[in-house]
Design an enzyme around this catalytic site. Structure first.
Site, PDB file in Angstrom:
ATOM      1  N   TYR A   1       0.841  -1.202   0.000  1.00  0.00           N
ATOM      2  CA  TYR A   1       0.000   0.000   0.000  1.00  0.00           C
ATOM      3  C   TYR A   1       0.875   1.252   0.000  1.00  0.00           C
ATOM      4  O   TYR A   1       0.671   2.173  -0.792  1.00  0.00           O
ATOM      5  CB  TYR A   1      -0.915  -0.003   1.225  1.00  0.00           C
ATOM      6  CG  TYR A   1      -1.746   1.250   1.371  1.00  0.00           C
ATOM      7  CD1 TYR A   1      -2.902   1.421   0.628  1.00  0.00           C
ATOM      8  CD2 TYR A   1      -1.370   2.263   2.259  1.00  0.00           C
ATOM      9  CE1 TYR A   1      -3.671   2.572   0.757  1.00  0.00           C
ATOM     10  CE2 TYR A   1      -2.125   3.412   2.394  1.00  0.00           C
ATOM     11  CZ  TYR A   1      -3.279   3.561   1.647  1.00  0.00           C
ATOM     12  OH  TYR A   1      -4.029   4.716   1.762  1.00  0.00           O
TER      13      TYR A   1
ATOM     14  N   LYS B   1       1.359   4.437  -2.819  1.00  0.00           N
ATOM     15  CA  LYS B   1       1.176   5.830  -2.453  1.00  0.00           C
ATOM     16  C   LYS B   1       2.449   6.644  -2.701  1.00  0.00           C
ATOM     17  O   LYS B   1       2.385   7.828  -3.056  1.00  0.00           O
ATOM     18  CB  LYS B   1       0.744   5.933  -0.979  1.00  0.00           C
ATOM     19  CG  LYS B   1      -0.654   5.372  -0.738  1.00  0.00           C
ATOM     20  CD  LYS B   1      -1.677   6.138  -1.543  1.00  0.00           C
ATOM     21  CE  LYS B   1      -3.070   5.594  -1.463  1.00  0.00           C
ATOM     22  NZ  LYS B   1      -4.045   6.402  -2.229  1.00  0.00           N
TER      23      LYS B   1
END
Length: 245
Positions: free
Chosen positions: A136, A140
Site C-alpha cells: 500500500y 502511495k
C-alpha cells in the site's frame, strides 16, 4: 502557481466519490456551487479507474474538467510475505495505475483549455511507509513521485498539481480487514474526512503544491526527510511501537 477559482460553474471530477474522503471532497465542492461528477464503480458516473477505457469513458461523459481529484483507492494490510501476488497486483492496478489512467484521461482537455488543477490523493504512507502496509505504501509513494514530477512538467501550461497527504482518516477503507489491522492503526484516533475535504478545496483554489491533514503529517515529512530515526521515535510515541519496531 494560481489555482482554479472555485464556485458556480466550476466543473469538478472526483474519483472514489461514493464514500470516505472522496464523498466528503465531492460534497465540499458541491457546497461551493460547483458542477461535480462523482465517479465510482457503482455511482452516477460508473467507472473502474483500473480500466483505462472505463475511466476515459467517464471523463468523456462528464465533459470539460476544471478540477480533477484522483482519489480512488483501496487498502490491504498484511505482512508482505503473506500477501498473495494477486492482491499486490490489485493494489497496483487501482492505487497507482488508477491514478495514471485518471490523469491521462483528463489531462489533454485541461491542457487544450490551458487551465485546471489536478489533486492527487496520496497518503502519509507515501511519505513514510509502515509495517504490514509495504505494498500500500509503495503505491502511495508512486503517486507522490508521479505528482511531484508532473507538476514541474506542466509549468507554464495553465494546469497545476496539488499533492494530498492524509493521515488516518475515518472511512470504510479498512472495513474488510478490521480483524487483521496492525496495532499501530488506531481507529479511535482517526480524523474526520470533512476538514480534509475543505483543505483540499482551499489547496486547489490557491494552487498549493501540497496539502497535509492532520498537521502532524507535515511534521512527519519534515522529520523523516531530515532524520528517519527521529521520525521512528516520533511514530512510536504518537502511534505505537509497532509502527517502527
Amino acid at each position: 502557481m494560481p489555482g482554479v477559482q472555485i464556485g458556480p460553474g466550476t466543473r469538478v471530477l472526483v474519483t472514489g466519490a461514493s464514500r470516505g474522503i472522496g464523498q466528503a471532497v465531492a460534497n465540499a465542492f458541491a457546497a461551493r456551487g460547483c458542477e461535480v461528477g462523482r465517479v465510482s464503480r457503482s455511482g452516477e458516473l460508473a467507472a473502474d479507474v483500473a480500466d483505462p477505457d472505463s475511466i476515459a469513458a467517464a471523463v468523456s461523459a462528464f465533459g470539460a474538467v476544471d478540477v480533477l481529484v484522483a482519489n480512488a483507492g483501496i487498502a490491504h494490510y498484511m505482512p508482505f510475505n503473506d500477501m498473495p501476488l494477486a492482491t499486490i497486483e490489485e493494489l497496483t492496478r487501482v492505487n497507482w495505475m488508477g491514478t495514471v489512467n485518471t490523469v491521462r484521461a483528463a489531462l489533454p482537455g485541461m491542457l487544450e483549455r490551458r487551465r485546471g488543477q489536478i489533486a492527487i490523493v496520496s497518503s502519509g504512507a507515501g511519505i513514510r511507509s509502515f509495517p504490514n502496509a509495504a505494498v500500500y505504501g509503495a503505491t502511495k509513494a508512486a503517486q507522490r513521485g508521479f505528482g511531484e514530477a508532473l507538476r514541474h512538467e506542466l509549468k507554464g501550461s495553465g494546469v497545476g498539481v496539488t499533492m494530498v497527504y492524509p493521515g488516518q482518516i475515518h472511512s470504510g477503507l479498512h472495513d474488510h480487514e478490521r480483524e487483521r489491522m496492525p496495532s499501530w492503526y488506531r481507529p479511535d484516533r482517526t480524523s474526520p474526512p470533512e476538514p480534509l475535504a475543505e483543505a483540499i478545496v482551499a489547496g486547489v483554489e490557491k494552487g498549493s503544491r501540497e496539502v497535509f491533514y492532520p498537521r502532524n503529517v507535515r511534521l512527519l515529512r519534515i522529520v523523516h526527510g531530515l532524520q528517519p530515526g527521529l521520525a521512528d521515535l516520533m511514530l512510536r510515541r504518537i502511534m505505537d511501537r509497532s509502527a517502527a519496531p
